[in-house]
Each structure stands twice: as structure tokens, then as C-alpha cells.
Design an enzyme around this catalytic site. Structure first.
Site, PDB file in Angstrom:
ATOM      1  N   GLN A  33      43.514  24.670  44.550  1.00  0.00           N
ATOM      2  CA  GLN A  33      44.502  25.157  43.600  1.00  0.00           C
ATOM      3  C   GLN A  33      45.918  25.062  44.154  1.00  0.00           C
ATOM      4  O   GLN A  33      46.122  24.849  45.338  1.00  0.00           O
ATOM      5  CB  GLN A  33      44.183  26.598  43.198  1.00  0.00           C
ATOM      6  N   HIS A  64      43.294  46.912  42.366  1.00  0.00           N
ATOM      7  CA  HIS A  64      42.303  47.058  43.432  1.00  0.00           C
ATOM      8  C   HIS A  64      41.651  48.442  43.430  1.00  0.00           C
ATOM      9  O   HIS A  64      40.445  48.547  43.639  1.00  0.00           O
ATOM     10  CB  HIS A  64      42.944  46.722  44.787  1.00  0.00           C
ATOM     11  N   ASP A  88      42.791  37.257  48.635  1.00  0.00           N
ATOM     12  CA  ASP A  88      43.913  37.976  49.274  1.00  0.00           C
ATOM     13  C   ASP A  88      43.410  39.149  50.116  1.00  0.00           C
ATOM     14  O   ASP A  88      44.142  39.691  50.935  1.00  0.00           O
ATOM     15  CB  ASP A  88      44.933  38.435  48.226  1.00  0.00           C
ATOM     16  N   ASP A 140      31.371  28.476  48.126  1.00  0.00           N
ATOM     17  CA  ASP A 140      31.414  28.506  46.663  1.00  0.00           C
ATOM     18  C   ASP A 140      30.516  29.667  46.209  1.00  0.00           C
ATOM     19  O   ASP A 140      29.294  29.630  46.409  1.00  0.00           O
ATOM     20  CB  ASP A 140      30.888  27.156  46.167  1.00  0.00           C
ATOM     21  N   GLY A 141      31.122  30.685  45.633  1.00  0.00           N
ATOM     22  CA  GLY A 141      30.391  31.903  45.283  1.00  0.00           C
ATOM     23  C   GLY A 141      29.237  31.645  44.343  1.00  0.00           C
ATOM     24  O   GLY A 141      28.147  32.201  44.513  1.00  0.00           O
ATOM     25  N   ASP A 158      36.143  39.342  41.782  1.00  0.00           N
ATOM     26  CA  ASP A 158      37.611  39.362  41.790  1.00  0.00           C
ATOM     27  C   ASP A 158      38.101  37.921  41.686  1.00  0.00           C
ATOM     28  O   ASP A 158      38.582  37.340  42.651  1.00  0.00           O
ATOM     29  CB  ASP A 158      38.098  40.021  43.083  1.00  0.00           C
ATOM     30  N   SER A 159      37.976  37.366  40.494  1.00  0.00           N
ATOM     31  CA  SER A 159      38.227  35.942  40.318  1.00  0.00           C
ATOM     32  C   SER A 159      39.609  35.689  39.729  1.00  0.00           C
ATOM     33  O   SER A 159      40.266  36.598  39.230  1.00  0.00           O
ATOM     34  CB  SER A 159      37.183  35.366  39.365  1.00  0.00           C
ATOM     35  N   THR A 160      39.994  34.428  39.783  1.00  0.00           N
ATOM     36  CA  THR A 160      41.144  33.984  39.011  1.00  0.00           C
ATOM     37  C   THR A 160      40.699  33.865  37.548  1.00  0.00           C
ATOM     38  O   THR A 160      39.565  34.186  37.201  1.00  0.00           O
ATOM     39  CB  THR A 160      41.636  32.623  39.533  1.00  0.00           C
TER      40      THR A 160
HETATM   41  N1  AG3 Z   1      42.514  38.346  40.468  1.00  0.00           N
HETATM   42  C1  AG3 Z   1      42.703  38.467  39.079  1.00  0.00           C
HETATM   43  C2  AG3 Z   1      44.016  38.211  38.516  1.00  0.00           C
HETATM   44  C3  AG3 Z   1      43.915  37.836  37.112  1.00  0.00           C
HETATM   45  C4  AG3 Z   1      45.205  37.753  36.464  1.00  0.00           C
HETATM   46  N2  AG3 Z   1      45.020  37.309  35.167  1.00  0.00           N
HETATM   47  C5  AG3 Z   1      45.939  37.362  34.240  1.00  0.00           C
HETATM   48  N3  AG3 Z   1      47.143  37.764  34.521  1.00  0.00           N
HETATM   49  N4  AG3 Z   1      45.598  37.023  33.079  1.00  0.00           N
HETATM   50  C6  AG3 Z   1      43.491  38.810  41.319  1.00  0.00           C
HETATM   51  C7  AG3 Z   1      43.131  38.778  42.739  1.00  0.00           C
HETATM   52  C8  AG3 Z   1      43.501  40.045  43.357  1.00  0.00           C
HETATM   53  N5  AG3 Z   1      42.737  40.328  44.493  1.00  0.00           N
END
Ligand code: AG3
Length: 291
Positions: A33, A64, A88, A140-141, A158-160
Site C-alpha cells: 500500500q 483502540h 500501528d 497474510d491474516g 483491525d483492518s483497513t
Molecule cells: N484501522 C481502521 C481505520 C478505518 C478507517 N476507515 C474510515 N475512515 N472509513 C485503523 C488502524 C488503527 N490501528
């Protein structure tokens, strides 16, 4: 390095949200990414992946704390926890605040996110890296979960957002593999997007969870760096319903855990499951309470 003055979030087509970069700490393309790390006045240090804000040092506590403490305190006896994603490592730090947790496995796909977060976001993750209970694996989870034979009390995804590398983490197959790894009474919580802007994705994630688990619900947080209103967290379990634990029990567990939090409280926990109708109607019919 060419120093842009503004870095934009471009998650939603038709919307750009720009943040002034007082300093750009990293701007690179990892194996998976695009990654940006910057310092901004109101938000502090910010991590942006593929044009979507992931975490900021000023408001990370909201996401969190709610992602960690709601399921852990509702479960009440969680000893083994799994995080999928979360590069992170701010979530790991929050989970490890529970002294009752004896092991935390985390599977993150992108080693460069971890390395840069370790270097530049120590404010939110140093305690995790110093903790012997923390077992971080780069893999890869979705794949790793299929091959794993350990079981867990709580799984946190805790995904994107569901574009790019995270797409497999929003599928029925993945949720079924998570279910295999959960002990009786276990619960999984997943990052489910901002329903106002990502209604289709939220609805789809909730639908897929419902195809796999007996109990599916969602709860909401208001985190300023997640643009567009509430961010939803999906809750799924075969035994543990969110309303099965009383406020008094949550309070007793919270006090016993000795946590100090700035967003999570047992009352916030309970209130977070109240959904406005525009979000409730995106939930699968079976989970909609009878009027
Ligand atoms: N993970 C999720 C962030 C998602 C944001 N999505 C959004 N703004 N639509 C964040 C990782 C934190 N450890």
C-alpha cells in the site's frame, strides 16, 4: 524529498479531506500500500494508508479503547487474544493493559507499516513492543488463520477499509475461519467502516457475519479523524450477546482491571450499541429488534 504542504484523505469518491503537514516523516509505497506519516496541528502524528487515515496520536484512544475494552470486558475472562491487522500496534498496547490477558498474537501483513510505526508512533505502541506477551507475526491474516490451530477468547480485526489488501478480511470465508479459532463464549469485533459514507460496505460486512455467527450486532464510535460521522464496529459471536452483560458487571470488571480510559466507560460501552435508524436499517433483518 518533495514536501507537500497538505496531505489528503481520498477514501470516498467525491470527497477530499486535507490535512496540513507540518512535517512529513515518511511517504512511500510498501509492498502492499501507499503509506504516509505526517505531523499535523490538531491531530498530532498521523498514519495514512492508501489515502485513508488509520490512526492519529491525538484521537487513537477512542478507536483502540472501544475496540479492545468492549469485547474484553464483556467476555470477562479473556486470556488469549488475536489481532488481525493493526500494524500501528496501538490496539495491541490497549489489549495488553488487561493483566488477565496471558497471550496476544497479532498477524499483520505489512512489515513496513510495523517498522515505521515502531519508529515514529512509539507514543502509542512502545509498551506493546516491550511486553513479553506480545507475539507479532508478519503474514497474510486470511491465509494464516486457515492454517492456525490455536484458539482464542477474543479476536479483533483491525483492518483497513475493504479495498486492496484488506478485501479478504471482509468475506464469509474469513469470518468462518475466525469462528473456527474462537473458544466457546468467544467474540470477534471487526472494523466495519463509516456507515454514512460506506453504507454498502457496512451492510455487506454485517450480512457476511450473519451468515456465519448466531449473534451479530454493531456499535458506534465518534472518532474525529475517521471522517463522515460514526465509525461502526461489528460484533459477532455464537454465545456472547452484547446485552448479556449488565452495566453493574461491566463496572465491576472495569474497576477490577484498573484501566484508565478517556473514551471507554461501562456507560459508553452500553450506549454505543444504540443505533440510529439510518444505520440499523443496514443491519440484516434477523438482527433488527422487533418494533
Ligand atoms: N484501522 C481502521 C481505520 C478505518 C478507517 N476507515 C474510515 N475512515 N472509513 C485503523 C488502524 C488503527 N490501528
Amino acid at each position: 524529498m518533495n514536501k507537500p504542504e497538505w496531505i489528503a484523505e481520498t477514501l470516498t469518491p467525491g470527497v477530499r479531506v486535507a490535512y496540513q503537514a507540518d512535517r512529513v516523516l515518511a511517504q512511500t509505497r510498501t509492498e502492499y500500500q501507499r503509506l504516509e506519516l505526517l505531523d499535523n496541528g490538531p491531530f498530532g502524528r498521523m498514519l495514512v494508508l492508501d489515502g485513508a487515515i488509520q490512526t492519529t496520536t491525538r484521537d487513537e484512544f477512542i478507536y483502540h479503547e472501544m475496540l479492545a475494552h468492549a469485547p474484553l470486558l464483556a467476555h470477562g475472562k479473556a486470556e488469549d487474544v488475536l489481532i488481525v491487522g493493526g500494524g500501528d500496534c496501538g490496539l495491541a498496547e490497549e489489549v495488553l493493559r488487561h493483566k488477565s490477558v496471558r497471550s496476544l498474537v497479532q498477524i499483520e501483513i505489512d512489515s513496513q507499516v510495523v517498522a515505521l510505526a515502531r519508529e515514529h508512533l512509539s507514543e502509542i505502541n512502545a509498551a506493546a513492543f516491550a511486553d513479553p506477551r506480545f507475539d507479532l507475526r508478519i503474514a497474510d491474516g486470511a491465509q494464516a488463520l486457515k492454517e492456525m490451530d490455536r484458539s482464542f477468547d477474543v479476536v479483533l480485526v483491525d483492518s483497513t477499509d475493504p479495498v486492496g489488501a484488506a478485501v479478504p478480511l471482509f468475506t464469509r470465508e474469513f469470518y468462518a475461519n475466525v469462528r473456527q479459532r474462537l473458544r466457546p463464549g468467544g467474540v470477534v469485533v471487526v472494523q466495519a467502516g463509516v456507515p454514512f459514507l460506506q453504507g454498502r460496505e457496512f451492510k455487506s460486512a454485517m450480512g457476511e457475519l450473519t451468515a456465519v455467527f448466531q449473534i451479530v450486532d454493531a456499535y458506534l464510535i465518534a472518532s474525529p479523524s475517521y471522517f463522515g460521522g460514526h465509525l461502526a464496529l461489528g460484533w459477532a459471536s455464537d454465545q456472547l450477546a452484547p446485552d448479556a452483560v449488565s452495566l453493574e458487571d461491566l463496572r465491576a470488571r472495569y474497576d477490577a482491571a484498573g484501566l484508565s480510559t478517556r473514551y471507554y466507560t461501562p456507560e459508553m460501552h452500553k450506549a454505543a450499541f444504540v443505533l440510529p435508524p439510518f444505520i440499523r436499517e443496514l443491519m440484516p433483518a434477523a438482527t433488527t429488534p422487533q418494533a
